[in-house]
Motif scaffolding. Sequence first.
Motif, PDB file in Angstrom:
ATOM      1  N   ILE A  42      34.914  48.820  42.228  1.00 37.76           N
ATOM      2  CA  ILE A  42      35.648  49.702  43.144  1.00 37.76           C
ATOM      3  C   ILE A  42      36.822  48.932  43.765  1.00 37.76           C
ATOM      4  CG2 ILE A  42      35.472  51.188  45.175  1.00 37.76           C
ATOM      5  CD1 ILE A  42      32.441  51.294  44.746  1.00 37.76           C
ATOM      6  N   ILE A  43      38.020  49.524  43.664  1.00 34.50           N
ATOM      7  CA  ILE A  43      39.211  48.890  44.245  1.00 34.50           C
ATOM      8  C   ILE A  43      39.524  49.518  45.596  1.00 34.50           C
ATOM      9  CG2 ILE A  43      41.699  48.556  43.943  1.00 34.50           C
ATOM     10  CD1 ILE A  43      41.163  48.325  40.963  1.00 34.50           C
TER      11      ILE A  43
ATOM     12  N   ASP B 104      47.979  44.447  47.108  1.00 39.21           N
ATOM     13  CA  ASP B 104      47.400  44.588  48.453  1.00 39.21           C
ATOM     14  C   ASP B 104      45.981  45.163  48.389  1.00 39.21           C
ATOM     15  OD1 ASP B 104      47.953  47.136  47.677  1.00 39.21           O
ATOM     16  OD2 ASP B 104      49.126  47.688  49.463  1.00 39.21           O
ATOM     17  N   THR B 105      45.373  45.071  47.191  1.00 37.30           N
ATOM     18  CA  THR B 105      44.031  45.624  46.998  1.00 37.30           C
ATOM     19  C   THR B 105      43.092  44.553  46.458  1.00 37.30           C
ATOM     20  OG1 THR B 105      44.775  46.314  44.814  1.00 37.30           O
ATOM     21  CG2 THR B 105      44.776  47.994  46.539  1.00 37.30           C
ATOM     22  N   VAL B 106      41.788  44.841  46.523  1.00 39.09           N
ATOM     23  CA  VAL B 106      40.792  43.931  45.944  1.00 39.09           C
ATOM     24  C   VAL B 106      39.760  44.761  45.174  1.00 39.09           C
ATOM     25  CG1 VAL B 106      39.400  43.928  48.084  1.00 39.09           C
ATOM     26  CG2 VAL B 106      39.147  42.058  46.430  1.00 39.09           C
TER      27      VAL B 106
ATOM     28  N   THR C  40      39.827  53.106  41.311  1.00 44.79           N
ATOM     29  CA  THR C  40      40.510  52.735  42.556  1.00 44.79           C
ATOM     30  C   THR C  40      40.354  53.835  43.602  1.00 44.79           C
ATOM     31  OG1 THR C  40      42.574  52.087  43.617  1.00 44.79           O
ATOM     32  CG2 THR C  40      42.797  53.552  41.720  1.00 44.79           C
ATOM     33  N   LEU C  41      40.075  53.407  44.838  1.00 45.73           N
ATOM     34  CA  LEU C  41      40.028  54.320  45.992  1.00 45.73           C
ATOM     35  C   LEU C  41      41.265  54.083  46.857  1.00 45.73           C
ATOM     36  CD1 LEU C  41      36.253  54.133  47.022  1.00 45.73           C
ATOM     37  CD2 LEU C  41      37.400  55.828  45.570  1.00 45.73           C
TER      38      LEU C  41
ATOM     39  N   PRO D  96      40.914  59.491  43.874  1.00 44.13           N
ATOM     40  CA  PRO D  96      40.314  58.367  43.139  1.00 44.13           C
ATOM     41  C   PRO D  96      40.724  58.408  41.670  1.00 44.13           C
ATOM     42  CG  PRO D  96      38.663  59.502  44.467  1.00 44.13           C
ATOM     43  CD  PRO D  96      39.918  60.319  44.555  1.00 44.13           C
ATOM     44  N   ARG D  97      40.963  57.233  41.081  1.00 45.99           N
ATOM     45  CA  ARG D  97      41.462  57.209  39.710  1.00 45.99           C
ATOM     46  C   ARG D  97      40.771  56.109  38.900  1.00 45.99           C
ATOM     47  NH1 ARG D  97      47.714  56.380  39.147  1.00 45.99           N
ATOM     48  NH2 ARG D  97      47.637  58.447  40.074  1.00 45.99           N
TER      49      ARG D  97
END
Length: 344
Positions: free
Chosen positions: A98-99, A115-117, A184-185, A190-191
């Motif tokens: 999950i991002i 800017d995401t993890v 990714t959230l 969501p994708r």
Amino acid sequence: MKTLLLQNSSDDINKAADILKNGGLVGIPTETVYGLAADALNGKAVAKIFTAKGRPMDNPLIVHISEFSDIEKYNLVSELPKFAKKLADNFWPGPLTIIMKKSEIIPDEVSAGLDTVAIRFPSHTVARQIIRASGTPLAAPSANLSGSPSPTTAQHVINDLDGKIDAVVDGGACEVGLESTVITLATDVPRVLRPGGVTLEQLRDVLGEVELDDAVLNKLADGAEVASPGMKYKHYSPKANVVLLKCGDSEYINYVNNRKNENIVALCCDEDIPLLNVKTYSIGRRNDYASQANRLFDELRKIDNDGFSGTVYSRLPSVNGVGLAVYNRLIRAAGFEVIDLEKN
Ligand code: AMP
Ligand code: MG
């Protein structure tokens, strides 16, 4: 450097954890593929992963945790979306990444400047024990040299990385055999960025609307921006030329059997074997997508090991269920080369 081969005893798990706490690299078993782990909160340790694998620095890593509550305990994200808990309740521990928006604590080496993890809670008990004993989340991409197939046994890890990492923990063969589903959230809807063992259908059942990123099924235009940097790199393909045929079952058999003077083999399903008059490499029964996902990389590796350098004909897989993950990996192995027999 001498690479230690460790077993899954508690002594050896503690040894692996000590290496990780001290900034070293350890190959660890998970249910998807073997991971090459480092302390995710230590940028210097994480940087060594890229050197050992020869991985491009702009390809971010997945952070592995051993409890859902680790996300808040280690302060990994800047905000926890409500869908994260829903996904965790349904699919964690398991093959889903999950991002989310990252916090300051995530080193740039992990997120490759985004800017995401990306976070995953694996179900493999040995992976969880190692993460827990390390007392820190572990950043871990697949434990292969960049561009070679993802490793599904400790021996595969040794073949690629012996002398380049501190240790490998042998936890047996991986159950899924294919990398995790990545969702990714951090987008409005969501994708899915990469299909895997958790299917798009399952995700839609839980979340409602879920988009599928264009790069999953289609070739990216040169220079196009990608949501998941890993998608732009060439995935494993054998030395032989893989060609996919878009057609029905009997058209596939006829097409392959009629290529009399060509140097070819078939990457096919069990049901095709008695009908084909060329050498066959089967990835399992026609409707058993989980088996196909599990065997795909192994069969591609076998074609290479047999020294075959002609053309491999395979049918375009179904995009249903785990079939979508098979499609995504196979179409990359084929360099997007598809012959549409339905058009003719
Ligand atoms: P690997 O660990 O080798 O299976 O690769 C991890 C995959 O997750 C790659 O395709 C990465 O591009 C993707 N990934 C990891 N972190 C992010 C992120 N923050 N945003 C988008 N994709 C990511
Ligand atoms: Mg990989």
